[in-house]
Scaffold this active site. Structure first.
Site, PDB file in Angstrom:
ATOM      1  N   HIS A   1     -15.058  -5.086  10.416  1.00  0.00           N
ATOM      2  CA  HIS A   1     -14.712  -3.780  10.985  1.00  0.00           C
ATOM      3  C   HIS A   1     -15.957  -2.938  11.214  1.00  0.00           C
ATOM      4  O   HIS A   1     -16.573  -2.484  10.250  1.00  0.00           O
ATOM      5  CB  HIS A   1     -13.865  -2.990   9.994  1.00  0.00           C
ATOM      6  CG  HIS A   1     -12.455  -3.464   9.893  1.00  0.00           C
ATOM      7  ND1 HIS A   1     -11.460  -2.664   9.429  1.00  0.00           N
ATOM      8  CD2 HIS A   1     -11.881  -4.640  10.192  1.00  0.00           C
ATOM      9  CE1 HIS A   1     -10.326  -3.334   9.445  1.00  0.00           C
ATOM     10  NE2 HIS A   1     -10.550  -4.537   9.893  1.00  0.00           N
TER      11      HIS A   1
ATOM     12  N   TYR B 100      -7.632   7.118  12.931  1.00  0.00           N
ATOM     13  CA  TYR B 100      -7.422   5.862  12.205  1.00  0.00           C
ATOM     14  C   TYR B 100      -8.647   4.940  12.387  1.00  0.00           C
ATOM     15  O   TYR B 100      -9.180   4.817  13.491  1.00  0.00           O
ATOM     16  CB  TYR B 100      -6.168   5.112  12.705  1.00  0.00           C
ATOM     17  CG  TYR B 100      -6.214   3.692  12.206  1.00  0.00           C
ATOM     18  CD1 TYR B 100      -5.884   3.408  10.895  1.00  0.00           C
ATOM     19  CD2 TYR B 100      -6.722   2.665  13.004  1.00  0.00           C
ATOM     20  CE1 TYR B 100      -6.027   2.128  10.383  1.00  0.00           C
ATOM     21  CE2 TYR B 100      -6.865   1.383  12.502  1.00  0.00           C
ATOM     22  CZ  TYR B 100      -6.516   1.127  11.195  1.00  0.00           C
ATOM     23  OH  TYR B 100      -6.686  -0.128  10.688  1.00  0.00           O
TER      24      TYR B 100
ATOM     25  N   HIS C  78      -3.495 -10.424   8.727  1.00  0.00           N
ATOM     26  CA  HIS C  78      -3.963  -9.138   8.226  1.00  0.00           C
ATOM     27  C   HIS C  78      -4.828  -9.398   6.983  1.00  0.00           C
ATOM     28  O   HIS C  78      -4.463 -10.196   6.133  1.00  0.00           O
ATOM     29  CB  HIS C  78      -2.732  -8.316   7.852  1.00  0.00           C
ATOM     30  CG  HIS C  78      -2.984  -6.897   7.488  1.00  0.00           C
ATOM     31  ND1 HIS C  78      -2.121  -6.186   6.698  1.00  0.00           N
ATOM     32  CD2 HIS C  78      -3.976  -6.043   7.826  1.00  0.00           C
ATOM     33  CE1 HIS C  78      -2.566  -4.954   6.559  1.00  0.00           C
ATOM     34  NE2 HIS C  78      -3.688  -4.828   7.234  1.00  0.00           N
TER      35      HIS C  78
ATOM     36  N   GLU D 275      -8.681 -11.544   9.580  1.00  0.00           N
ATOM     37  CA  GLU D 275      -9.318 -10.246   9.323  1.00  0.00           C
ATOM     38  C   GLU D 275      -9.977 -10.286   7.936  1.00  0.00           C
ATOM     39  O   GLU D 275      -9.426 -10.838   6.990  1.00  0.00           O
ATOM     40  CB  GLU D 275      -8.262  -9.133   9.357  1.00  0.00           C
ATOM     41  CG  GLU D 275      -8.838  -7.735   9.206  1.00  0.00           C
ATOM     42  CD  GLU D 275      -7.758  -6.650   9.269  1.00  0.00           C
ATOM     43  OE1 GLU D 275      -6.579  -6.965   9.039  1.00  0.00           O
ATOM     44  OE2 GLU D 275      -8.109  -5.500   9.558  1.00  0.00           O
TER      45      GLU D 275
ATOM     46  N   GLU E 287       1.176  -7.048  11.248  1.00  0.00           N
ATOM     47  CA  GLU E 287       0.753  -6.817   9.854  1.00  0.00           C
ATOM     48  C   GLU E 287       1.837  -6.174   9.012  1.00  0.00           C
ATOM     49  O   GLU E 287       1.823  -6.312   7.794  1.00  0.00           O
ATOM     50  CB  GLU E 287      -0.547  -5.990   9.796  1.00  0.00           C
ATOM     51  CG  GLU E 287      -0.425  -4.588  10.332  1.00  0.00           C
ATOM     52  CD  GLU E 287      -1.767  -3.848  10.358  1.00  0.00           C
ATOM     53  OE1 GLU E 287      -2.750  -4.413  10.861  1.00  0.00           O
ATOM     54  OE2 GLU E 287      -1.813  -2.716   9.877  1.00  0.00           O
TER      55      GLU E 287
ATOM     56  N   HIS F 263      -3.060   0.630  16.333  1.00  0.00           N
ATOM     57  CA  HIS F 263      -2.303   1.118  15.168  1.00  0.00           C
ATOM     58  C   HIS F 263      -1.017   1.827  15.566  1.00  0.00           C
ATOM     59  O   HIS F 263      -0.705   2.920  15.065  1.00  0.00           O
ATOM     60  CB  HIS F 263      -3.193   2.009  14.282  1.00  0.00           C
ATOM     61  CG  HIS F 263      -2.991   1.754  12.820  1.00  0.00           C
ATOM     62  ND1 HIS F 263      -2.188   2.539  12.039  1.00  0.00           N
ATOM     63  CD2 HIS F 263      -3.472   0.799  12.002  1.00  0.00           C
ATOM     64  CE1 HIS F 263      -2.188   2.085  10.791  1.00  0.00           C
ATOM     65  NE2 HIS F 263      -2.961   1.015  10.749  1.00  0.00           N
TER      66      HIS F 263
ATOM     67  N   ARG G 108       0.163 -11.496  13.301  1.00  0.00           N
ATOM     68  CA  ARG G 108      -0.679 -11.010  12.203  1.00  0.00           C
ATOM     69  C   ARG G 108       0.029 -10.908  10.864  1.00  0.00           C
ATOM     70  O   ARG G 108      -0.450 -10.262   9.943  1.00  0.00           O
ATOM     71  CB  ARG G 108      -1.269  -9.650  12.589  1.00  0.00           C
ATOM     72  CG  ARG G 108      -2.253  -9.818  13.709  1.00  0.00           C
ATOM     73  CD  ARG G 108      -3.087  -8.624  14.041  1.00  0.00           C
ATOM     74  NE  ARG G 108      -3.284  -7.642  13.030  1.00  0.00           N
ATOM     75  CZ  ARG G 108      -4.159  -7.739  12.018  1.00  0.00           C
ATOM     76  NH1 ARG G 108      -4.907  -8.814  11.886  1.00  0.00           N
ATOM     77  NH2 ARG G 108      -4.273  -6.764  11.146  1.00  0.00           N
TER      78      ARG G 108
ATOM     79  N   GLU H 178      -4.615  -4.851  19.264  1.00  0.00           N
ATOM     80  CA  GLU H 178      -3.673  -4.984  18.143  1.00  0.00           C
ATOM     81  C   GLU H 178      -2.680  -3.835  18.073  1.00  0.00           C
ATOM     82  O   GLU H 178      -3.050  -2.679  18.318  1.00  0.00           O
ATOM     83  CB  GLU H 178      -4.516  -5.038  16.858  1.00  0.00           C
ATOM     84  CG  GLU H 178      -3.734  -5.054  15.581  1.00  0.00           C
ATOM     85  CD  GLU H 178      -4.681  -5.110  14.367  1.00  0.00           C
ATOM     86  OE1 GLU H 178      -5.839  -5.551  14.518  1.00  0.00           O
ATOM     87  OE2 GLU H 178      -4.250  -4.698  13.283  1.00  0.00           O
TER      88      GLU H 178
ATOM     89  N   ASP I 143      -6.347  -3.471   1.184  1.00  0.00           N
ATOM     90  CA  ASP I 143      -5.167  -3.322   0.327  1.00  0.00           C
ATOM     91  C   ASP I 143      -4.472  -4.659   0.074  1.00  0.00           C
ATOM     92  O   ASP I 143      -3.504  -4.728  -0.678  1.00  0.00           O
ATOM     93  CB  ASP I 143      -4.188  -2.291   0.898  1.00  0.00           C
ATOM     94  CG  ASP I 143      -3.880  -2.489   2.365  1.00  0.00           C
ATOM     95  OD1 ASP I 143      -4.813  -2.438   3.193  1.00  0.00           O
ATOM     96  OD2 ASP I 143      -2.701  -2.695   2.698  1.00  0.00           O
TER      97      ASP I 143
ATOM     98  N   ASP J  80      -7.832  -2.097  17.288  1.00  0.00           N
ATOM     99  CA  ASP J  80      -6.519  -1.819  16.691  1.00  0.00           C
ATOM    100  C   ASP J  80      -6.007  -0.473  17.187  1.00  0.00           C
ATOM    101  O   ASP J  80      -6.601   0.566  16.901  1.00  0.00           O
ATOM    102  CB  ASP J  80      -6.672  -1.801  15.156  1.00  0.00           C
ATOM    103  CG  ASP J  80      -5.333  -1.820  14.431  1.00  0.00           C
ATOM    104  OD1 ASP J  80      -4.290  -1.608  15.088  1.00  0.00           O
ATOM    105  OD2 ASP J  80      -5.338  -2.034  13.204  1.00  0.00           O
TER     106      ASP J  80
ATOM    107  N   ARG K 206     -14.254  -5.986  14.990  1.00  0.00           N
ATOM    108  CA  ARG K 206     -13.301  -4.976  15.439  1.00  0.00           C
ATOM    109  C   ARG K 206     -14.031  -3.652  15.605  1.00  0.00           C
ATOM    110  O   ARG K 206     -14.815  -3.273  14.739  1.00  0.00           O
ATOM    111  CB  ARG K 206     -12.191  -4.834  14.386  1.00  0.00           C
ATOM    112  CG  ARG K 206     -11.063  -3.930  14.810  1.00  0.00           C
ATOM    113  CD  ARG K 206     -10.058  -3.737  13.674  1.00  0.00           C
ATOM    114  NE  ARG K 206     -10.338  -2.514  12.958  1.00  0.00           N
ATOM    115  CZ  ARG K 206      -9.433  -1.826  12.240  1.00  0.00           C
ATOM    116  NH1 ARG K 206      -8.202  -2.280  12.127  1.00  0.00           N
ATOM    117  NH2 ARG K 206      -9.758  -0.716  11.609  1.00  0.00           N
TER     118      ARG K 206
ATOM    119  N   TRP L 217       1.785   6.739  12.475  1.00  0.00           N
ATOM    120  CA  TRP L 217       0.457   6.550  11.905  1.00  0.00           C
ATOM    121  C   TRP L 217       0.131   5.065  11.922  1.00  0.00           C
ATOM    122  O   TRP L 217      -0.760   4.549  12.389  1.00  0.00           O
ATOM    123  CB  TRP L 217       0.331   7.031  10.455  1.00  0.00           C
ATOM    124  CG  TRP L 217      -1.104   6.897  10.009  1.00  0.00           C
ATOM    125  CD1 TRP L 217      -2.130   7.750  10.279  1.00  0.00           C
ATOM    126  CD2 TRP L 217      -1.699   5.811   9.276  1.00  0.00           C
ATOM    127  NE1 TRP L 217      -3.302   7.270   9.764  1.00  0.00           N
ATOM    128  CE2 TRP L 217      -3.066   6.078   9.150  1.00  0.00           C
ATOM    129  CE3 TRP L 217      -1.185   4.616   8.725  1.00  0.00           C
ATOM    130  CZ2 TRP L 217      -3.951   5.214   8.482  1.00  0.00           C
ATOM    131  CZ3 TRP L 217      -2.047   3.758   8.066  1.00  0.00           C
ATOM    132  CH2 TRP L 217      -3.421   4.052   7.952  1.00  0.00           C
TER     133      TRP L 217
ATOM    134  N   ASN M 195       0.810  -1.222   0.000  1.00  0.00           N
ATOM    135  CA  ASN M 195       0.000   0.000   0.000  1.00  0.00           C
ATOM    136  C   ASN M 195       0.844   1.274   0.000  1.00  0.00           C
ATOM    137  O   ASN M 195       1.653   1.485   0.903  1.00  0.00           O
ATOM    138  CB  ASN M 195      -0.917  -0.024   1.240  1.00  0.00           C
ATOM    139  CG  ASN M 195      -2.160   0.825   1.060  1.00  0.00           C
ATOM    140  OD1 ASN M 195      -2.363   1.441   0.026  1.00  0.00           O
ATOM    141  ND2 ASN M 195      -3.003   0.857   2.083  1.00  0.00           N
TER     142      ASN M 195
END
Ligand code: EZ4
Ligand code: CO
Length: 403
Positions: free
Chosen positions: A123, A160, A313, A340, A263, A213, A284, A237, A317, A211, A148, A403, A38
């Site tokens: 999600h 996010y 994951h 996921e 991930e 993130h 993951r 996560e 993407d 998550d 999630r 991020w 991605n």
């Protein structure tokens, strides 16, 4: 000997960018592999076209392990996201070919099914806690056994995991990186409220996941883990970045909330300590970013020795080709945890016709020989590449955050 005579790199953007490798053998059998990274798509395209494909042509498509070793061990500059994604695409395509030659779905070649289907999580997200829970109620009604939950944080304009189009979350949203604002104190205060309310409304017979993130320090993650304990999450996560794997010792010492990460990992070396010291519960790593089915299978066997289960994951993407590969893998390993599943758009599904199906909260890879996923090249050609970046995050004082 089944000679490889062609390996074509196909780029398409049916709503988002995907890179696919299509290998052809002298018998005319073809196999596909996902090569999507991605926001870095064209680096993998070049890596494949300019560096790997020339030395792939002429090799025996049956020698999956040897080809893997040739490109990993044989190359001086080994590892990293670009090279491992490219290698994953080659590996997946070769498993697809072997399955087609054998007339068997790939999960049969990996040892056969260990379970009736692959439990997935969807999600649910929204700007407010109420919106998020309303989405979760819909997922429950669709049969999902695991969901999630991500919600907006009061005072932050964007966060996010919260999207406008509820079914198809797509973080790579700008032709240059968009800038998000982040506040750890606001997030830590708000998140436990989401799960308190979620248990009230959704009850206890559904798995809930979250998550982070990579936004917290280890001690902040330890605090969140403790605050979430009453709501019995399936996992928390990416609590903190894991370049320094021993960071997870701090989180582990403080909380019984199960931990998942991986991930963005590219090989077993990114999580060797995490697994060996039993610092996590779920790994993951995915087929596409961690060297394909061949490497993921080794990683899972190693994890199994240390009570670590998988949770691949499966964001949008990762193309349907990767989803196919993941499902054969998930079905065949003893220490599968959860998969996921972010649905692809109808445009993407049309470009990648596939045999996998969803029912009663589970995906099944289907019985088609190989991976059971293909690419419609004519349709793919109608969607040219569009530059897209993942966002970045800054704290309230303007400094960069993860991020
Ligand atoms: O941000 O796939 O768990 N899922 C995620 C995803 C990732 C994207 C990055 O390409 O964290 O939303
Ligand atoms: Co994630």
């Amino acid at each position: 000997m089944l000679k490889i005579i062609d390996a074509k790199v196909i780029v398409t953007c049916p709503g988002r960018n995907f890179v696919t490798l299509k290998i052809t053998t002298e018998d005319g059998i073809t196999g596909v592999g996902d090569a999507t990274l991605n926001g870095r798509e064209l680096s993998v395209v070049s890596f494949l076209r300019d560096h790997m494909v020339p030395s792939l042509i002429g090799r025996d498509a049956h020698q999956i392990e040897d080809i893997w070793q040739f490109f990993y061990r044989g190359s001086y500059w080994r590892g990293g996201p670009v090279a491992m994604t490219a290698l994953a695409a080659v590996d997946m395509a070769l498993w697809d070919i072997k399955g087609k030659v054998a007339g068997l779905p790939v999960y049969q070649l990996l040892g056969g099914a260990c379970r009736t289907g692959v439990t997935v999580y969807g999600h649910a997200n929204g700007e407010t806690i109420e919106d998020t829970i309303a989405e979760a109620v819909k997922y429950k009604a669709m049969g999902y056994k695991a969901i999630r939950l991500q919600t907006g944080v009061p005072g932050l304009p964007s966060t996010y995991g919260v999207s406008k189009d509820k079914m198809f979350y797509e973080p790579a949203d700008g032709s240059l990186p968009t800038e998000n604002v982040w506040s750890t104190p606001a997030y830590l205060k708000h998140t436990p409220k989401l799960f308190e309310k979620a248990r009230e409304v959704l009850g206890w017979d559904v798995h809930l996941l979250h998550d982070v993130h990579h936004r917290l320090t280890p001690i902040e993650a330890a605090r969140l883990g403790k605050d979430l304990e009453p709501y019995r999450l399936f996992w928390m996560e990416d609590a903190t970045p894991a370049e320094n794997q021993s960071s997870f010792r701090i989180i582990r010492q403080h909380t019984t909330t199960p931990l998942a990460i991986g991930e963005i990992f590219n090989s077993i070396w990114d999580c060797k300590q995490l697994i060996e010291e039993q610092l996590i519960d779920y790994i993951r790593a995915t087929a596409v970013h961690a060297g394909g089915i061949t490497h993921l299978k080794k990683l899972a066997s190693f994890a199994d020795l240390h009570h670590v289960r998988t949770g691949c994951h499966g964001a949008t993407d990762l193309s349907p080709v990767c989803m196919g590969a993941a499902l054969h893998f998930d079905l065949s390993i003893p220490n599968f945890g959860v998969q996921e599943y972010m649905r692809h758009t109808p445009e993407t599904d049309a470009v990648f016709p596939h045999a996998y199906t969803f029912s009663d909260g589970m995906l099944h890879p289907g019985e088609a020989p190989g991976l059971g996923v293909d690419i419609d090249e004519a349709l793919a050609a109608k969607y040219p590449y569009k530059r897209a970046y993942l966002p970045v995050a800054r704290r309230l004082d303007g400094s960069m955050h993860d991020w």
